[in-house]
Design an enzyme around this catalytic site. Sequence first.
Site, PDB file in Angstrom:
ATOM      1  N   GLU A 381      58.370  62.811 136.640  1.00 15.33           N
ATOM      2  CA  GLU A 381      59.702  63.299 136.265  1.00 15.33           C
ATOM      3  C   GLU A 381      60.740  62.171 136.337  1.00 15.33           C
ATOM      4  OE1 GLU A 381      60.650  66.055 135.002  1.00 15.33           O
ATOM      5  OE2 GLU A 381      62.762  66.322 135.484  1.00 15.33           O
ATOM      6  N   THR A 516      67.034  68.879 119.288  1.00 17.01           N
ATOM      7  CA  THR A 516      66.504  68.304 120.528  1.00 17.01           C
ATOM      8  C   THR A 516      65.410  69.168 121.138  1.00 17.01           C
ATOM      9  OG1 THR A 516      67.159  67.182 122.573  1.00 17.01           O
ATOM     10  CG2 THR A 516      68.149  69.333 122.153  1.00 17.01           C
TER      11      THR A 516
END
Length: 528
Positions: A381, A516
């Site tokens: 992440e 997006t």
Amino acid sequence: MHRYSWALAALGPVSSVVVSASPLAFRSPSYVSHQDRLDGVKEAFQRSWDGYYEYAFPNDSLKPISKTYDNDRNGWGASAVDAISTALIMENTEVVKQIVDHIKTINFNQTVEGAEQVSLFETTIRYLGGLVSAYDFLTGPFEGIVDQDSVDTILDQAVNLAELLSIAFDTPSGVPINDLVFNGPDGPVTTNEATNGIATIGTLILEWTRLSDLTGDDKYANLTRTGEDWLLNVKNPEVGEPYPGLIGTNVNVKDGTFADGRGGWNGGTDSFYEYLIKMYLYDSERFGVFKDRWIAAIDSSITYLASHPSNRPELTFLAAYNGAGPDKLNFVSSHLACFDGGNIILGGLTLDNEDYIKFGLELVNGCHETYLGTVTGIGPESFRWQDSKLTNASNNGAAPSDQAAFYAKNGYWITSSAYILRPEVVESYYYAYRATGDTKYQDWAWDAFLHINETCSAGVGFSAVTNVNAANGGSFYDSQESFWFAEVLKYSYLIQAGEAPYQVSADHNNEWVFNTEAHPVRVAGKPI
Ligand SMILES: *[C@@H]1O[C@H](CO)[C@@H](O)[C@H](O)[C@H]1NC(C)=O
Ligand SMILES: *[C@@H]1O[C@H](CO)[C@@H](O)[C@H](O)[C@H]1NC(C)=O
Ligand SMILES: *[C@@H]1O[C@H](CO)[C@@H](O)[C@H](O)[C@H]1NC(C)=O
Ligand SMILES: *[C@@H]1O[C@H](CO)[C@@H](O)[C@H](O)[C@H]1NC(C)=O
Ligand SMILES: *[C@@H]1O[C@H](CO)[C@@H](O)[C@H](O)[C@H]1NC(C)=O
């Protein structure tokens, strides 16, 4: 395995023929389609969908291990709406019909109990983006799959949703408030947030402009443009624009000024930059200034933010910043930021700029390395590194001792180890492949898919995991985000697929642009 030349796609598969139909001499790749890989991605889609449909639909998301559901997006069936453009591309007619039937029944006026807070940004990119994309697809390349009344209802629902969300823009500056509360006696109200971030302000304009262009009512486009103009013309650049084109994060809703000069390509700022070039691609006449701002941001990123790890100087990552100057850089990046390579490649194609494409490919390579470094073969992440040039600066510390060996080998160390089914690395492989035709990017995407399939397959679907650098990904979060359907499975599929009108082409003549959330919408303007 079939080999496609993009110029001959209309004629079907051909073998090993490379034909240049591009106006640019330097770029005319041919593409390879892998049926076995396409089948593998389709299997994952169907498994995720079946789990969702049986145990969660019409709620938002599946909890694949406990076989129940979550309403993390207000209870309007987020996974269904987010899955529709992928289901169309996979030509999964049964799932498309299930989703269209659901869309007709959504009541956007109401949220489910316990999920009353509505995010303008998340609702726009997932629901509104899914709806306008479905409308464009069903009136274009997938016309005839469902009846015309249903197609019209999809657009009506998009209008219903935008009408309800419009209250967000009712502020002194026109900068929207992101969080709304629905279900009040008089309809939606805004919360009293004093600031909003540039990603949540600047990642609305594609979806809302598309809605205006489809309905002929320019009020939706105008609302988002007014908010965006504060980001294009920073009123207090001494605070809000530390490098030309690279801006801060939080904007005051009252007067449109910037509250800080902190930013970069990570979450909170990322997709503002993404949409600058995508709006120019969408319509170069209306959005010319967006292109200028994108160029400024990219040139500054290359000059000020590009950084190489001390022990792997051949890798490139983009630093974050909190104000101007080398001592204000923060050598941290993330899975989210890994869309940057793909976006810069898309801009390079759109502007016929080979240097941008080259730089984008360098960033794609850096993000690939984050996948290569871990036990699971999936990137983390977020991660840090030590810059190769700013030796001993106070903002350029060494890896913590328990990660020193990992850093020495890989050129980054992990600061957050989760993987929550995010798409950005595969998304950038997709643009790299479409720009170059280099099959290494297809292989990288397939490796990523196999690793995700192995690590995240869980219960009746796929789940986020806690630790990409532990055997089996550590443990499961029991969560399958809707963007798994919209993005990971779509990019994993498209990169292995043959030519189609919505595939990104290796020049400036794209007829579709992906929001997006990876929902393709039809480009409105004339070719650039
Ligand atoms: C993905 O995982 C499933 C479940 O473990 C397996 O059946 C399938 O073969 C895998 N797909 C590929 C392409 O390896
Ligand atoms: C969620 O699923 C449950 C169980 O199937 C169902 O009772 C409920 O109506 C659903 N809620 C929404 C908002 O769809
Ligand atoms: C639902 O929202 C729409 C769009 O804002 C509005 O026109 C309509 O009156 C609302 N319906 C109800 C029952 O509140
Ligand atoms: C939208 O903005 C344009 C350009 O400023 C203006 O001409 C038009 O009247 C606006 N439309 C609405 C509905 O406000
Ligand atoms: C950085 O610090 C190390 C250890 O204190 C020292 O040996 C080295 O000379 C320093 N490098 C620079 C460029 O200041």
